[in-house]
Enzyme design. Structure first.
Site, mmCIF file in Angstrom:
data_model
loop_
_atom_site.group_PDB
_atom_site.id
_atom_site.type_symbol
_atom_site.label_atom_id
_atom_site.label_comp_id
_atom_site.label_asym_id
_atom_site.label_seq_id
_atom_site.Cartn_x
_atom_site.Cartn_y
_atom_site.Cartn_z
ATOM 1 N N HIS A 61 1.597 -4.813 -12.702
ATOM 2 C CA HIS A 61 2.892 -4.167 -12.942
ATOM 3 C C HIS A 61 2.927 -3.947 -14.450
ATOM 4 O O HIS A 61 3.263 -4.862 -15.207
ATOM 5 C CB HIS A 61 4.061 -5.057 -12.522
ATOM 6 C CG HIS A 61 3.956 -5.614 -11.129
ATOM 7 N ND1 HIS A 61 4.276 -4.881 -10.019
ATOM 8 C CD2 HIS A 61 3.561 -6.826 -10.680
ATOM 9 C CE1 HIS A 61 4.098 -5.637 -8.930
ATOM 10 N NE2 HIS A 61 3.660 -6.819 -9.312
ATOM 11 N N HIS A 279 -1.714 -12.103 -3.380
ATOM 12 C CA HIS A 279 -1.380 -13.531 -3.538
ATOM 13 C C HIS A 279 -1.855 -14.339 -2.319
ATOM 14 O O HIS A 279 -2.757 -15.138 -2.440
ATOM 15 C CB HIS A 279 0.111 -13.802 -3.801
ATOM 16 C CG HIS A 279 0.631 -13.129 -5.022
ATOM 17 N ND1 HIS A 279 0.091 -13.347 -6.268
ATOM 18 C CD2 HIS A 279 1.628 -12.212 -5.191
ATOM 19 C CE1 HIS A 279 0.745 -12.609 -7.154
ATOM 20 N NE2 HIS A 279 1.664 -11.900 -6.525
ATOM 21 N N ASP A 330 -1.475 -8.808 -12.524
ATOM 22 C CA ASP A 330 -0.104 -8.947 -12.034
ATOM 23 C C ASP A 330 0.936 -8.835 -13.148
ATOM 24 O O ASP A 330 1.242 -7.742 -13.598
ATOM 25 C CB ASP A 330 0.022 -10.260 -11.249
ATOM 26 C CG ASP A 330 1.300 -10.341 -10.432
ATOM 27 O OD1 ASP A 330 2.077 -9.374 -10.447
ATOM 28 O OD2 ASP A 330 1.532 -11.373 -9.763
HETATM 29 ZN ZN ZN Z 1 3.017 -8.315 -8.005
#
Ligand code: ZN
Length: 478
Positions: A61, A279, A330
């Site tokens: 992100h 994840h 991430d």
């Molecule tokens: Zn994420």
């Protein structure tokens, strides 16, 4: 662009070092010829050191890069993932197309320096902060594409299905309004992005492609998940989804659906080789078996999972089940795959009180790394090979690495890196992961073009200055 021909003293091919390697690219930025054991031909560029394939950062992100280092102060007794997320939304809501472009370009240069040559953007910033659509629905997506082109890294855009704040919430919270995208929106944005970057010729400067994403099972109505699955029939790109990062999410999913997220997705019969479970921290043996049977991969983000206190992924079980495992930066607290692999292994060592957990001794009985080239007694090699192949598939590439037909990406190791001096070259991959902070990538190639040369990026001064201005805009100058 025409092809080019290079010679390296050694190259990481098929899970092992090969010596004296000629590598040729074609006009499309792919490997057209690779041969080991060949003396350096006279008309060939000599690379300065041994070469590795670049890796894919399979989960980013970009905007969260603006928050790295700013969430490490304890403000109350219950600091956890959810309180972090509330603070992260303050950043999300201050981002504009202009400052997102600046933040992402800086991040992408850092990712190149960290040994990544492709990044998958799990992209849920869609609208203005109050939820009003931009005149151009792809305004923020194109900011990421422009940043990737400026940095010279490949980008896989993953527009995210995101509609509600949780299983029992009919809609998003006010601070989530700019994330809203239904199944049709996500499908259209993925298609429109592909069409636009192809038409604009951007795809020839850096490789850009698009897939699909679902924020999580909790953040979309079941009818929308069904609709996106229907739209994606015959779609060949990757489909990413956050799953089972937090125990609260598991409990809510069981209450709402009777199953945990991975079990629920598997029970729909949807999972296949296009799917990437991001994840997958809290899963049981049946969920791992169902994922393996489906051909789906998992994307682990060890530095972010550590930063957010998510828990330990069961890395040995994923490896033993022969599931693709790739890496994601991430939240971008770390922009370096060497550090991610180190944490992936160290987490298991700390938990299990053993060493070299993710490697296999030579001749190990019951080797189940069937799809992977060979059992790897070296820990870094074992994890690197998974991340290489799994990362390529997570970005929608059938092959990835120093293979004919794969994209011509590579990392030239600086043979003068202090952490490598005096070590036998056969151990360099282990040393890159488990010794020395170093700055080992001297040159980085993406799709046949040099993105870094002698540690230098051609636009770094401008990109850094724009990032500093964007940070000042977001945080002030105190
Ligand atoms: Zn994420």
């Amino acid at each position: 662009m025409s092809g080019s021909r290079h010679w390296a003293p050694a190259a990481w091919m098929d899970g092992a070092w090969q010596r004296s390697v000629v590598l040729e690219t074609d006009a499309d930025g792919r490997w057209s010829h690779i041969a080991a054991g060949v003396p350096a031909p006279p008309d060939t560029e000599h690379l300065a050191g041994p070469v590795l394939p670049g890796l894919v950062d399979a989960h980013s992100h970009a905007f969260q890069r603006a928050f790295a280092g700013l969430a490490e102060r304890r403000t109350d007794d219950g600091d956890d993932f959810w309180s972090w997320r509330d603070r992260m939304y303050e950043v999300a809501n201050a981002v504009t197309p202009e400052n997102l472009r600046a933040i992402a370009a800086h991040l992408y240069v850092e990712l190149l320096r960290g040994g990544y040559t492709q990044v998958c953007e799990f992209h849920y910033l869609q609208h203005q902060a109050d939820g009003t659509p931009y005149a151009d629905p792809l305004a923020l997506s194109m900011a990421l594409a422009d940043a990737a082109a400026d940095a010279g890294i490949g980008l896989t855009l993953l527009p995210v299905l995101y509609e509600r704040a949780g299983f029992s919430a009919p809609s998003l919270r006010p601070d989530q309004r700019r994330f809203h995208a239904g199944a049709g929106d996500v499908w259209r944005r993925s298609q429109d992005f592909s069409a636009r970057v192809t038409a604009a010729g951007r795809a020839s400067r850096v490789p850009l492609n698009a897939g699909l994403a679902i924020h999580s099972v909790r953040a979309a109505a079941q009818s929308s998940l069904v609709e996106l699955h229907r739209l994606a029939h015959g779609f060949e790109g990757p489909i990413h989804v956050h799953v089972s990062e937090q125990r609260a999410e598991l409990r809510d999913c069981v209450v709402a659906t009777g199953r945990t997220p991975v079990a629920w997705l598997a029970a729909q019969g949807w999972l296949d080789a296009r799917w990437q479970l991001v994840h997958a921290t809290h899963v049981d043996a049946a969920e791992i078996a169902a994922t393996a049977a489906s051909g789906a991969g998992v994307v682990l983000c060890p530095s972010t999972e550590g930063n957010l206190g998510d828990g330990f992924a069961d890395v040995p079980a994923w490896l033993a089940a022969d599931v693709d495992v790739s890496l994601g930066s991430d939240s971008n607290v770390t922009r370096c795959w060497r550090e991610e692999l180190r944490w992936m292994e160290y987490g298991q060592r700390l938990k299990l009180e053993r060493r070299n957990v993710c490697a296999q001794p030579p001749g190990a009985a019951g080797n189940v790394q069937a799809r992977h080239a060979r059992p790897q007694p070296d820990t870094a090699a074992s994890l690197f090979e998974r991340a290489r192949a799994g990362g390529g598939r997570a970005a929608g590439h059938a092959t990835w690495g120093l293979l004919v037909g794969a994209r011509a990406d590579l990392l030239v190791i600086d043979p003068d890196d202090p952490g490598l001096l005096g070590l036998p070259q056969a151990r360099w991959l282990d040393a890159l992961v488990f010794s020395s902070p170093g700055r080992p990538w001297r040159d980085v190639m993406v799709a046949g073009r040099w993105a870094l040369r002698k540690h230098h990026h051609a636009h770094v001064e401008r990109i850094s200055a724009a990032f500093a201005r964007a940070m000042a805009e977001l945080w002030g100058r105190d």
